[in-house]
Enzyme design. Structure first.
Site, mmCIF file in Angstrom:
data_model
loop_
_atom_site.group_PDB
_atom_site.id
_atom_site.type_symbol
_atom_site.label_atom_id
_atom_site.label_comp_id
_atom_site.label_asym_id
_atom_site.label_seq_id
_atom_site.Cartn_x
_atom_site.Cartn_y
_atom_site.Cartn_z
ATOM 1 N N ALA A 28 35.400 47.565 36.929
ATOM 2 C CA ALA A 28 33.986 47.176 36.945
ATOM 3 C C ALA A 28 33.132 47.899 35.898
ATOM 4 C CB ALA A 28 33.411 47.399 38.334
ATOM 5 N N PHE A 39 30.575 46.353 42.397
ATOM 6 C CA PHE A 39 30.327 46.113 43.820
ATOM 7 C C PHE A 39 30.920 47.190 44.723
ATOM 8 C CE2 PHE A 39 33.900 43.263 42.751
ATOM 9 C CZ PHE A 39 34.842 43.698 43.650
ATOM 10 N N GLN A 109 40.768 44.178 36.431
ATOM 11 C CA GLN A 109 40.498 43.934 37.852
ATOM 12 C C GLN A 109 39.246 43.056 37.985
ATOM 13 O OE1 GLN A 109 41.411 47.634 40.383
ATOM 14 N NE2 GLN A 109 40.400 48.464 38.579
ATOM 15 N N ILE A 111 36.605 39.874 37.515
ATOM 16 C CA ILE A 111 36.730 38.412 37.637
ATOM 17 C C ILE A 111 35.708 37.692 36.762
ATOM 18 C CG2 ILE A 111 37.697 38.476 39.985
ATOM 19 C CD1 ILE A 111 34.868 37.860 41.061
ATOM 20 N N ASP A 112 35.051 38.454 35.862
ATOM 21 C CA ASP A 112 33.939 37.871 35.102
ATOM 22 C C ASP A 112 34.331 37.106 33.841
ATOM 23 O OD1 ASP A 112 34.440 39.953 33.189
ATOM 24 O OD2 ASP A 112 33.223 41.312 34.392
ATOM 25 N N HIS A 127 42.673 39.789 39.659
ATOM 26 C CA HIS A 127 41.917 39.190 40.767
ATOM 27 C C HIS A 127 41.371 37.799 40.453
ATOM 28 C CE1 HIS A 127 41.299 43.590 42.228
ATOM 29 N NE2 HIS A 127 42.435 43.087 42.648
ATOM 30 N N CYS A 138 42.801 17.436 44.534
ATOM 31 C CA CYS A 138 43.435 16.846 43.343
ATOM 32 C C CYS A 138 43.614 17.849 42.205
ATOM 33 C CB CYS A 138 42.640 15.638 42.859
ATOM 34 S SG CYS A 138 41.060 16.062 42.086
ATOM 35 N N SER A 198 37.986 53.923 38.888
ATOM 36 C CA SER A 198 38.374 55.212 39.448
ATOM 37 C C SER A 198 39.852 55.197 39.828
ATOM 38 C CB SER A 198 37.529 55.515 40.685
ATOM 39 O OG SER A 198 37.695 54.475 41.623
HETATM 40 ZN ZN LIG Z 1 39.434 16.345 43.682
#
Ligand SMILES: [Zn+2]
Length: 247
Positions: A28, A39, A109, A111-112, A127, A138, A198
Protein backbone atom coordinates in the site's frame (compact mmCIF):
# COMPACT_ATOMS: atom_id res chain seq x y z
CA UNK A 1 16.50 13.44 3.54
CA UNK A 2 18.73 12.27 6.38
CA UNK A 3 22.40 11.81 5.48
CA UNK A 4 22.17 8.14 6.39
CA UNK A 5 19.28 7.56 3.97
CA UNK A 6 21.02 9.55 1.28
CA UNK A 7 24.07 7.29 1.62
CA UNK A 8 21.84 4.20 1.41
CA UNK A 9 20.00 5.58 -1.62
CA UNK A 10 23.35 6.11 -3.28
CA UNK A 11 24.23 2.46 -2.62
CA UNK A 12 20.85 1.37 -3.95
CA UNK A 13 21.45 3.33 -7.13
CA UNK A 14 24.69 1.40 -7.63
CA UNK A 15 22.99 -1.93 -6.85
CA UNK A 16 20.25 -1.22 -9.42
CA UNK A 17 22.85 -0.25 -11.99
CA UNK A 18 24.64 -3.58 -11.54
CA UNK A 19 21.52 -5.78 -11.34
CA UNK A 20 20.44 -8.03 -14.18
CA UNK A 21 17.07 -9.12 -12.79
CA UNK A 22 15.19 -6.87 -10.42
CA UNK A 23 12.01 -7.82 -8.61
CA UNK A 24 10.01 -5.09 -6.91
CA UNK A 25 7.57 -6.22 -4.23
CA UNK A 26 5.08 -3.49 -3.39
CA UNK A 27 2.38 -2.82 -0.83
CA UNK A 28 0.00 0.00 0.00
CA UNK A 29 2.82 2.45 0.80
CA UNK A 30 3.77 2.90 -2.85
CA UNK A 31 0.26 4.06 -3.75
CA UNK A 32 -0.31 6.41 -0.80
CA UNK A 33 1.30 9.31 -2.73
CA UNK A 34 -1.31 8.64 -5.46
CA UNK A 35 -4.06 9.35 -2.95
CA UNK A 36 -5.00 5.76 -2.22
CA UNK A 37 -5.13 5.22 1.53
CA UNK A 38 -3.43 2.25 3.18
CA UNK A 39 -6.45 0.43 4.46
CA UNK A 40 -4.43 -1.38 7.11
CA UNK A 41 -2.63 1.63 8.55
CA UNK A 42 -3.78 3.39 11.69
CA UNK A 43 -5.88 5.98 9.89
CA UNK A 44 -6.78 3.63 7.09
CA UNK A 45 -10.07 2.31 5.87
CA UNK A 46 -10.19 -0.60 8.28
CA UNK A 47 -10.04 1.61 11.32
CA UNK A 48 -12.62 4.05 10.09
CA UNK A 49 -16.15 3.73 11.27
CA UNK A 50 -17.51 2.05 8.21
CA UNK A 51 -20.99 3.37 8.76
CA UNK A 52 -22.25 -0.14 8.12
CA UNK A 53 -23.32 -2.75 10.61
CA UNK A 54 -20.60 -5.04 9.31
CA UNK A 55 -16.84 -4.92 9.56
CA UNK A 56 -14.99 -4.16 6.32
CA UNK A 57 -13.48 -7.68 6.47
CA UNK A 58 -16.99 -9.13 6.47
CA UNK A 59 -18.15 -6.92 3.62
CA UNK A 60 -15.17 -7.67 1.38
CA UNK A 61 -15.71 -11.42 1.64
CA UNK A 62 -16.96 -13.88 -0.93
CA UNK A 63 -20.01 -14.96 1.07
CA UNK A 64 -21.03 -11.34 1.70
CA UNK A 65 -20.71 -10.57 -2.02
CA UNK A 66 -23.05 -13.46 -2.76
CA UNK A 67 -25.56 -12.67 0.02
CA UNK A 68 -25.55 -8.86 -0.04
CA UNK A 69 -24.26 -7.63 -3.40
CA UNK A 70 -26.00 -4.26 -2.97
CA UNK A 71 -24.20 -3.50 0.32
CA UNK A 72 -20.97 -4.98 -1.02
CA UNK A 73 -21.02 -2.63 -4.00
CA UNK A 74 -22.09 0.35 -1.93
CA UNK A 75 -19.00 -0.14 0.24
CA UNK A 76 -16.68 -1.21 -2.59
CA UNK A 77 -17.50 1.77 -4.80
CA UNK A 78 -17.29 4.34 -2.02
CA UNK A 79 -14.22 3.03 -0.16
CA UNK A 80 -12.11 0.95 -2.52
CA UNK A 81 -12.38 2.52 -5.96
CA UNK A 82 -10.18 5.45 -6.94
CA UNK A 83 -10.90 5.81 -10.67
CA UNK A 84 -8.94 9.07 -10.90
CA UNK A 85 -5.77 7.85 -9.15
CA UNK A 86 -2.65 8.22 -11.27
CA UNK A 87 0.72 6.45 -11.03
CA UNK A 88 3.29 8.44 -9.05
CA UNK A 89 7.04 8.86 -9.45
CA UNK A 90 7.76 5.52 -7.77
CA UNK A 91 5.48 3.50 -10.09
CA UNK A 92 6.95 5.39 -13.06
CA UNK A 93 10.56 4.92 -11.97
CA UNK A 94 10.32 1.13 -12.20
CA UNK A 95 8.35 1.26 -15.45
CA UNK A 96 11.08 3.50 -16.90
CA UNK A 97 13.83 1.13 -15.73
CA UNK A 98 12.11 -1.57 -17.74
CA UNK A 99 11.87 0.72 -20.78
CA UNK A 100 15.61 1.34 -20.48
CA UNK A 101 16.17 -2.38 -20.92
CA UNK A 102 16.37 -3.67 -17.35
CA UNK A 103 14.63 -6.93 -16.54
CA UNK A 104 12.15 -5.66 -13.96
CA UNK A 105 9.20 -7.63 -12.61
CA UNK A 106 6.70 -6.36 -10.09
CA UNK A 107 4.87 -8.40 -7.46
CA UNK A 108 2.20 -6.32 -5.77
CA UNK A 109 -0.34 -6.67 -3.01
CA UNK A 110 -2.17 -3.63 -4.38
CA UNK A 111 -5.34 -3.85 -6.44
CA UNK A 112 -5.13 -0.36 -7.97
CA UNK A 113 -3.50 -1.32 -11.29
CA UNK A 114 -1.11 1.65 -11.09
CA UNK A 115 2.04 -0.30 -11.99
CA UNK A 116 0.51 -1.26 -15.35
CA UNK A 117 -0.85 2.24 -15.82
CA UNK A 118 2.71 3.52 -15.34
CA UNK A 119 3.90 1.15 -18.06
CA UNK A 120 5.31 -1.91 -16.25
CA UNK A 121 4.61 -5.03 -18.31
CA UNK A 122 5.49 -7.85 -15.91
CA UNK A 123 3.18 -7.34 -12.94
CA UNK A 124 1.90 -10.09 -10.67
CA UNK A 125 -1.10 -8.84 -8.73
CA UNK A 126 -1.49 -11.17 -5.76
CA UNK A 127 -4.87 -9.72 -4.81
CA UNK A 128 -6.21 -9.04 -8.29
CA UNK A 129 -7.20 -5.68 -9.76
CA UNK A 130 -10.09 -3.24 -9.67
CA UNK A 131 -9.33 -2.61 -13.35
CA UNK A 132 -10.72 -6.00 -14.39
CA UNK A 133 -14.34 -6.98 -13.87
CA UNK A 134 -16.30 -9.87 -15.30
CA UNK A 135 -19.91 -10.89 -15.75
CA UNK A 136 -20.50 -13.86 -13.45
CA UNK A 137 -22.53 -15.56 -16.19
CA UNK A 138 -21.04 -14.88 -19.65
CA UNK A 139 -17.60 -13.59 -18.49
CA UNK A 140 -17.86 -10.39 -20.56
CA UNK A 141 -15.31 -7.92 -19.22
CA UNK A 142 -16.02 -4.46 -17.89
CA UNK A 143 -13.83 -1.48 -17.04
CA UNK A 144 -13.23 0.17 -13.70
CA UNK A 145 -15.15 3.18 -15.03
CA UNK A 146 -18.17 1.04 -15.87
CA UNK A 147 -18.28 -0.19 -12.27
CA UNK A 148 -17.59 3.23 -10.74
CA UNK A 149 -20.32 4.89 -12.83
CA UNK A 150 -22.93 2.17 -12.35
CA UNK A 151 -25.99 2.74 -10.20
CA UNK A 152 -26.41 0.12 -7.47
CA UNK A 153 -25.28 -3.38 -8.43
CA UNK A 154 -23.35 -3.32 -11.72
CA UNK A 155 -24.94 -5.74 -14.18
CA UNK A 156 -23.97 -7.24 -17.52
CA UNK A 157 -25.41 -5.42 -20.55
CA UNK A 158 -25.98 -8.77 -22.29
CA UNK A 159 -27.73 -10.89 -19.69
CA UNK A 160 -28.25 -8.65 -16.63
CA UNK A 161 -26.14 -11.00 -14.48
CA UNK A 162 -24.08 -9.48 -11.66
CA UNK A 163 -20.54 -8.36 -12.47
CA UNK A 164 -17.73 -9.33 -10.10
CA UNK A 165 -14.45 -7.46 -9.70
CA UNK A 166 -11.33 -9.55 -10.37
CA UNK A 167 -10.22 -8.83 -6.82
CA UNK A 168 -9.40 -11.60 -4.37
CA UNK A 169 -12.02 -11.33 -1.64
CA UNK A 170 -11.69 -12.76 1.85
CA UNK A 171 -12.45 -16.52 1.77
CA UNK A 172 -11.16 -16.71 -1.81
CA UNK A 173 -7.84 -18.33 -2.79
CA UNK A 174 -5.10 -16.47 -4.63
CA UNK A 175 -4.78 -17.26 -8.34
CA UNK A 176 -2.43 -20.21 -8.94
CA UNK A 177 -0.77 -18.77 -12.06
CA UNK A 178 -0.17 -15.44 -10.34
CA UNK A 179 1.40 -17.20 -7.34
CA UNK A 180 3.68 -19.20 -9.63
CA UNK A 181 4.71 -16.14 -11.61
CA UNK A 182 5.37 -14.16 -8.44
CA UNK A 183 7.46 -16.92 -6.87
CA UNK A 184 9.52 -17.31 -10.06
CA UNK A 185 10.10 -13.56 -10.28
CA UNK A 186 11.27 -13.43 -6.66
CA UNK A 187 13.35 -16.62 -6.78
CA UNK A 188 15.15 -15.61 -9.99
CA UNK A 189 15.86 -12.01 -9.04
CA UNK A 190 19.37 -10.90 -8.12
CA UNK A 191 17.90 -7.83 -6.44
CA UNK A 192 14.65 -7.68 -4.48
CA UNK A 193 13.30 -4.25 -3.56
CA UNK A 194 10.42 -4.30 -1.09
CA UNK A 195 8.43 -1.06 -0.97
CA UNK A 196 5.65 0.22 1.25
CA UNK A 197 4.75 -2.91 3.11
CA UNK A 198 5.47 -4.00 6.65
CA UNK A 199 5.48 -7.59 5.36
CA UNK A 200 3.45 -8.73 8.33
CA UNK A 201 0.29 -9.23 6.30
CA UNK A 202 -0.30 -12.57 4.64
CA UNK A 203 0.88 -13.55 2.08
CA UNK A 204 3.80 -11.12 1.72
CA UNK A 205 6.19 -12.76 4.15
CA UNK A 206 5.74 -16.22 2.69
CA UNK A 207 6.68 -14.92 -0.77
CA UNK A 208 9.79 -13.06 0.34
CA UNK A 209 11.21 -16.36 1.61
CA UNK A 210 11.81 -17.46 -1.99
CA UNK A 211 14.44 -14.79 -2.51
CA UNK A 212 17.91 -16.34 -2.56
CA UNK A 213 20.06 -13.35 -3.52
CA UNK A 214 22.18 -10.96 -1.52
CA UNK A 215 20.45 -7.68 -2.30
CA UNK A 216 17.19 -7.45 -0.41
CA UNK A 217 16.37 -3.80 0.09
CA UNK A 218 13.45 -2.47 2.09
CA UNK A 219 11.98 0.99 1.55
CA UNK A 220 9.33 1.81 4.10
CA UNK A 221 8.55 5.01 5.99
CA UNK A 222 8.49 3.27 9.35
CA UNK A 223 10.67 0.46 10.62
CA UNK A 224 9.44 -3.07 10.07
CA UNK A 225 10.22 -6.36 11.77
CA UNK A 226 11.95 -7.35 8.52
CA UNK A 227 14.55 -4.60 8.69
CA UNK A 228 17.05 -6.99 10.26
CA UNK A 229 16.49 -9.68 7.61
CA UNK A 230 17.01 -7.26 4.74
CA UNK A 231 20.51 -6.41 3.54
CA UNK A 232 19.58 -2.75 3.60
CA UNK A 233 16.60 -0.93 4.96
CA UNK A 234 15.71 2.65 4.08
CA UNK A 235 13.13 4.15 6.43
CA UNK A 236 12.14 7.00 4.18
CA UNK A 237 9.35 8.25 1.95
CA UNK A 238 9.58 6.23 -1.27
CA UNK A 239 9.11 9.31 -3.45
CA UNK A 240 12.14 10.96 -1.85
CA UNK A 241 14.24 7.85 -2.42
CA UNK A 242 13.14 7.63 -6.06
CA UNK A 243 13.88 11.32 -6.60
CA UNK A 244 17.39 10.63 -5.34
CA UNK A 245 17.76 7.59 -7.63
CA UNK A 246 16.75 9.69 -10.62
CA UNK A 247 19.44 12.29 -9.99
ZN1 LIG B 1 -23.08 -11.45 -19.02
Amino acid sequence: MKAENMEKSKQLKEIIKNSKKICVFTGAGISCPSGIPDFRSADGLYNQKSGYNYSPEEIISHSFFVRNPDLFYDFYKSKMLYPNAQPNKAHKYFADLEKQGKDVSVVTQNIDGLHQKAGSSKVFELHGSVARNYCTKCKKSYSLEYIANSQGIPRCTEDKAIIKPDVVLYEEPLDGDVIEGAINAIANADTLIVIGTSLVVYPAASFIRYYKGKNMILINKSKTSYDTIANMSINEDVIEVVEYLEK
